[in-house]
Motif scaffolding. Structure first.
Motif, PDB file in Angstrom:
ATOM      1  N   ALA A  21       0.681  -1.013  -0.282  1.00 13.90           N
ATOM      2  CA  ALA A  21      -0.205  -0.478   0.246  1.00 13.90           C
ATOM      3  C   ALA A  21       0.697   1.564   0.053  1.00 13.90           C
ATOM      4  N   ALA A  22       0.773   2.124  -0.899  1.00 14.64           N
ATOM      5  CA  ALA A  22       1.147   3.258  -0.741  1.00 14.64           C
ATOM      6  C   ALA A  22       0.432   4.952  -1.462  1.00 14.64           C
ATOM      7  N   ARG A  23       0.826   5.900  -0.703  1.00 12.36           N
ATOM      8  CA  ARG A  23      -0.633   6.673  -1.092  1.00 12.36           C
ATOM      9  C   ARG A  23      -0.316   7.713  -2.134  1.00 12.36           C
ATOM     10  N   ASP A  26       3.556   9.132  -2.683  1.00 12.13           N
ATOM     11  CA  ASP A  26       4.608   9.037  -2.653  1.00 12.13           C
ATOM     12  C   ASP A  26       4.597   8.293  -4.406  1.00 12.13           C
ATOM     13  N   ASN A 241      -3.394  11.707   0.301  1.00 14.90           N
ATOM     14  CA  ASN A 241      -3.209  10.801   1.023  1.00 14.90           C
ATOM     15  C   ASN A 241      -3.397   9.668   0.811  1.00 14.90           C
ATOM     16  N   GLU A 243      -4.607   6.119   0.723  1.00 12.33           N
ATOM     17  CA  GLU A 243      -3.718   4.328   0.153  1.00 12.33           C
ATOM     18  C   GLU A 243      -3.941   4.051  -0.983  1.00 12.33           C
ATOM     19  N   ASP A 245      -3.540   0.409  -3.887  1.00 14.32           N
ATOM     20  CA  ASP A 245      -2.884  -1.113  -3.476  1.00 14.32           C
ATOM     21  C   ASP A 245      -2.229  -0.536  -4.878  1.00 14.32           C
TER      22      ASP A 245
END
Length: 269
Positions: A21-23, A26, A241, A243, A245
């Motif tokens: 998982a990432a914002r 990012d 922001n 999140e 996958d």
């Protein structure tokens, strides 16, 4: 031995990398929100005899004096050991406003031996469109050095003909940005991937509502956004922001033929 290695390899392959998982902030950046390169031509004065004497340096020096109302006598050949022609570059961050300051890099383009101790005269920094966006001036900080011996020996450390001026340029004009125009904001992935783009669009739609985001290709995801600038800033702050996958990266198998070692590398972890 080979059977053990084969079973080990198969076991590693079945133990595939888990999805991370990432914002959004990012893994993606907003289209049009970027820095801009600036460049200018100027003169560095006050050098301790390490300057140069070239035709363009002389022409630039005469032009500078003429701007101050000083006419050099016809036929006069000044010595330019304390003057050097330079190229000045800078990176103008996105949304920079007039009055803010940015760092500049000063590089000699002639035969100057060193810029140490020099002062950059007022230099206009232009963008790709030819407009002036900043003005640079100030004392140089040069980390390099050079020294010569009477026997002709020479030592050079780092680069004495490149210097920096911290906060040496003042922004005079704001660069137009597409951020405040249109009905959409586009996110561009740092690493193109169709699955990641689709997952990002799905996560945004789950957060904002259906049909608010749609992937355009493997790199870009377009999101419907409010037109009011203050609302758009708050909107983007919330969306970036979110999140989601990211897609699995392909695993790599590294074989060391010398030691007989086989390693499975998960590039997504």
């Amino acid at each position: 031995m080979m059977k053990k290695i084969t079973f080990l390899l198969l076991g590693l392959c079945f133990a595939a990398a888990s999805v991370q998982a990432a914002r959004i902030k990012d893994v993606a950046e907003v289209a049009g929100v970027r820095s801009n390169q600036l460049v200018g031509y100027g003169l560095v004065t006050g050098l301790p005899g390490t300057g140069e004497k070239t035709p363009f340096t002389e022409q630039s020096f005469r032009s500078m004096l003429e701007r101050f109302g000083i006419q050099m006598p016809i036929g006069f050949k000044p010595k330019f050991k304390n003057v050097a022609a330079v190229i000045v570059t800078a990176e103008l961050p996105a949304f920079s406003k007039p009055g803010q300051r940015v760092d500049v890099t000063v590089s000699s383009i002639g035969a100057a031996k060193s810029l140490r101790g020099g002062t950059l005269m007022q230099t206009f920094l232009q963008g790709l469109d030819g407009e002036v966006y900043a003005v640079a001036q100030g004392n140089l900080v040069v980390s390099g050095f050079s020294a010569e011996g009477l026997d002709g020996s020479k030592i050079v450390g780092n680069n004495p003909v490149v210097g920096m001026i911290s906060s040496g340029a003042t922004v005079e004009r704001e660069v137009p940005s597409p951020f405040s125009r249109g009905d959409y904001i586009t996110f561009n992935l740092l690493q193109s991937d169709f699955t990641t783009a689709q997952n990002m669009a799905n996560a945004i739609n789950d957060f904002l509502g259906p049909q608010m985001a749609s992937p355009l290709d493997s790199t870009s995801v377009r999101v419907r956004a409010p037109r009011d600038l203050s609302q758009r800033v708050a909107f983007l702050s919330a969306v970036e922001n979110v999140e989601f996958d990211t897609a699995d990266s392909g695993a790599k198998i590294i074989v060391n033929s010398r030691t007989g070692t086989i390693v499975l590398v998960n590039t997504s972890s």
